[in-house]
Design a protein around this motif. Structure first.
Motif, PDB file in Angstrom:
ATOM      1  N   PHE A 229       0.811  -1.214   0.000  1.00  0.00           N
ATOM      2  CA  PHE A 229       0.000   0.000   0.000  1.00  0.00           C
ATOM      3  C   PHE A 229       0.852   1.276   0.000  1.00  0.00           C
ATOM      4  CE2 PHE A 229      -3.354  -2.933   1.141  1.00  0.00           C
ATOM      5  CZ  PHE A 229      -4.510  -2.331   0.667  1.00  0.00           C
ATOM      6  N   ASP A 230       2.143   1.149  -0.209  1.00  0.00           N
ATOM      7  CA  ASP A 230       3.033   2.311  -0.245  1.00  0.00           C
ATOM      8  C   ASP A 230       3.487   2.562  -1.684  1.00  0.00           C
ATOM      9  OD1 ASP A 230       4.976   4.260   0.041  1.00  0.00           O
ATOM     10  OD2 ASP A 230       5.923   3.322   1.788  1.00  0.00           O
TER      11      ASP A 230
ATOM     12  N   ARG B 202      -1.337  -1.324  -8.773  1.00  0.00           N
ATOM     13  CA  ARG B 202      -1.573  -2.546  -8.026  1.00  0.00           C
ATOM     14  C   ARG B 202      -2.805  -3.262  -8.583  1.00  0.00           C
ATOM     15  NH1 ARG B 202       2.664  -0.395  -6.366  1.00  0.00           N
ATOM     16  NH2 ARG B 202       3.183  -0.175  -4.142  1.00  0.00           N
TER      17      ARG B 202
ATOM     18  N   ALA C  37      -5.843  -4.866   3.890  1.00  0.00           N
ATOM     19  CA  ALA C  37      -5.924  -3.430   4.164  1.00  0.00           C
ATOM     20  C   ALA C  37      -5.670  -3.141   5.639  1.00  0.00           C
ATOM     21  CB  ALA C  37      -7.289  -2.900   3.739  1.00  0.00           C
TER      22      ALA C  37
ATOM     23  N   ALA D  29      -2.022  -3.706   6.575  1.00  0.00           N
ATOM     24  CA  ALA D  29      -1.234  -2.586   6.049  1.00  0.00           C
ATOM     25  C   ALA D  29      -1.424  -1.330   6.883  1.00  0.00           C
ATOM     26  CB  ALA D  29      -1.629  -2.311   4.602  1.00  0.00           C
ATOM     27  N   ASP D  30      -2.591  -1.218   7.509  1.00  0.00           N
ATOM     28  CA  ASP D  30      -2.909  -0.036   8.306  1.00  0.00           C
ATOM     29  C   ASP D  30      -2.438  -0.150   9.743  1.00  0.00           C
ATOM     30  OD1 ASP D  30      -4.112   2.535   7.890  1.00  0.00           O
ATOM     31  OD2 ASP D  30      -5.779   1.938   9.187  1.00  0.00           O
TER      32      ASP D  30
ATOM     33  N   LYS E  43      -9.283   2.433   3.956  1.00  0.00           N
ATOM     34  CA  LYS E  43      -7.915   2.221   3.462  1.00  0.00           C
ATOM     35  C   LYS E  43      -7.921   1.911   1.966  1.00  0.00           C
ATOM     36  CE  LYS E  43      -3.416   1.328   4.171  1.00  0.00           C
ATOM     37  NZ  LYS E  43      -2.464   2.337   4.683  1.00  0.00           N
ATOM     38  N   ILE E  44      -8.821   1.049   1.550  1.00  0.00           N
ATOM     39  CA  ILE E  44      -8.898   0.668   0.131  1.00  0.00           C
ATOM     40  C   ILE E  44      -9.375   1.834  -0.722  1.00  0.00           C
ATOM     41  CG2 ILE E  44     -10.094  -0.849  -1.507  1.00  0.00           C
ATOM     42  CD1 ILE E  44     -10.142  -2.949   0.830  1.00  0.00           C
TER      43      ILE E  44
ATOM     44  N   PHE F  60      -6.778   4.307  -1.451  1.00  0.00           N
ATOM     45  CA  PHE F  60      -5.681   3.792  -2.285  1.00  0.00           C
ATOM     46  C   PHE F  60      -6.129   3.516  -3.722  1.00  0.00           C
ATOM     47  CE2 PHE F  60      -2.515   0.387  -3.394  1.00  0.00           C
ATOM     48  CZ  PHE F  60      -1.364   1.143  -3.186  1.00  0.00           C
TER      49      PHE F  60
ATOM     50  N   HIS G 134      -4.303   4.117  -7.070  1.00  0.00           N
ATOM     51  CA  HIS G 134      -3.116   3.309  -7.386  1.00  0.00           C
ATOM     52  C   HIS G 134      -3.472   1.884  -7.812  1.00  0.00           C
ATOM     53  CE1 HIS G 134      -0.659   6.523  -5.787  1.00  0.00           C
ATOM     54  NE2 HIS G 134      -1.336   6.480  -4.639  1.00  0.00           N
TER      55      HIS G 134
END
Length: 370
Positions: free
Chosen positions: A175-176, A184, A197, A200-201, A219-220, A223, A226
């Motif tokens: 996620f970076d 992605r 997610a 990753a958080d 979070k999703i 993102f 990307h």
């Protein structure tokens, strides 16, 4: 195994046979190991159980006319009971129709463990007879009342190694997009993506459940710019990486292993922060072949030598931990359940999915389609 993953396993076998990597006989063996049957026709509809026969319903594919060597043939030799394959697809609705119709023609189904649990509590699936099915041949934490563990797969981070000087080693890296540039790909049907997610958080694996869906969806959604694609099938996930459409993807380990082998490691994957999905076999309530025969069949699939066949064909992890040591040393790096790989991963919680999957998926689909 979920229906999308199941269909993809059939595709993998067909692709490997078409490439000349395996013979047609090996393909049939692999399909038999996958389905746990003597296959009389992937796509054959309405197969009926007769005396000394069991009908195992799975998700279909090309017709087969050969005796399965991994599960079906040994089981028939041991018991005299044949196992016939019906590819009409054991959806929840179809299982309900079988169980409630009063005259089921199905015996065994490849159903999600959480789905089998839900249907079992409604009286439509037989409880697993653990006097016949050996709990010692199952992995700890993967035993259910109405479903018997049969194999495993994982959602893993696959990536184009030519694009990164330092490889990703966590879902935080996935996620970076600043540290690891590029588009992605994520799974369209939600399973594993909520966990990804949240991990990753910053949520610890032991604190994942019950899943904080609001946090995961935030979070999703944040993102999404990307994310180049939400894939629905394994072949699609593989193509996205091969074609350079994405630099990183959360995909099934079976496809990730093929990518690693086919590209000689240019596209590879990591087990770090992998998310394990269990597959299960269930028995329809009142099955015509008899509950005892169906349970004996399930017990026969637990033999470690037979489970290794499935791993070698498709990369699915064995449900019997004794099979791990039978896998050749050079192939163990592709086994999601190998003692070296398993501790790096987190398993889907079937209890949570039983209660929440439908609602969670509806909300997820709204976010990714917006």
């Amino acid at each position: 195994m979920n229906s999308h993953f199941q269909n993809d396993c059939v595709e993998i076998l067909k692709e490997r046979q078409a490439r000349g990597q395996i013979s047609r006989r090996q393909m049939l063996q692999g399909l038999g190991a996958l389905m746990g049957t003597t296959a009389i026709g992937l796509g054959a509809r309405g197969a009926h159980a007769e005396t000394g026969k069991l009908v195992f319903v799975n998700w279909g594919g090309d017709a087969l006319d050969a005796m399965d060597e991994a599960f079906g043939k040994p089981f028939t030799a041991e018991t005299g009971i044949k196992v016939l394959y019906d590819g009409s697809g054991p959806t929840e609705g179809a299982i309900i129709a079988q169980a409630k119709g009063g005259n089921p023609t199905w015996d065994l189904v490849d159903a999600e463990p959480f789905s089998a649990q839900a249907l079992g509590r409604q009286g439509m699936i037989e409880p697993i007879d653990y006097d016949i099915v050996d709990p010692a041949k199952q992995r700890e934490g993967f035993q259910w009342e109405y479903s018997s563990s049969c194999y495993f797969y994982s959602y893993v981070i696959a990536y184009d190694a030519t694009q990164f000087d330092t490889p990703p080693t966590s879902l935080a890296d996935f996620f970076d997009a600043e540290k690891f540039p590029g588009k992605r790909a994520m799974y369209k049907w939600g399973a594993g993506m909520w966990e990804a997610a949240l991990l990753a958080d910053g949520v610890a694996p032991e604190d994942l459940y019950p899943l904080d869906l609001d946090r995961a969806h935030k979070k999703i959604e944040g993102f999404k710019e990307h994310i180049g694609a939400f894939w629905g099938g394994g072949a699609e996930s593989q193509s996205l990486l091969l074609n350079g459409d994405v630099s990183m993807a959360l995909i099934w380990n079976t496809r990730a292993s093929l990518l690693h082998k086919d590209t000689e490691g240019e596209i590879t994957f990591t087990w770090d922060d992998g998310i394990i999905g269990p597959g299960g076999i269930a028995v329809v309530k009142g099955n015509p072949g008899g509950t005892e025969a169906a349970m004996r069949y399930i017990a026969a699939t637990q033999e470690p030598e037979r489970q290794v066949v499935l791993f070698q064909m498709l990369g699915n992890g064995p449900s019997n931990p004794a099979a791990d040591a039978l896998i050749p040393q050079e192939e163990r790096k592709f086994n999601p359940m190998d003692p070296e790989n398993l501790p790096k991963q987190t398993a889907l919680d079937m209890d949570w999915y039983e209660k929440n999957y439908s609602t969670a998926l509806d909300a997820y689909l709204q976010i990714i389609s917006a």
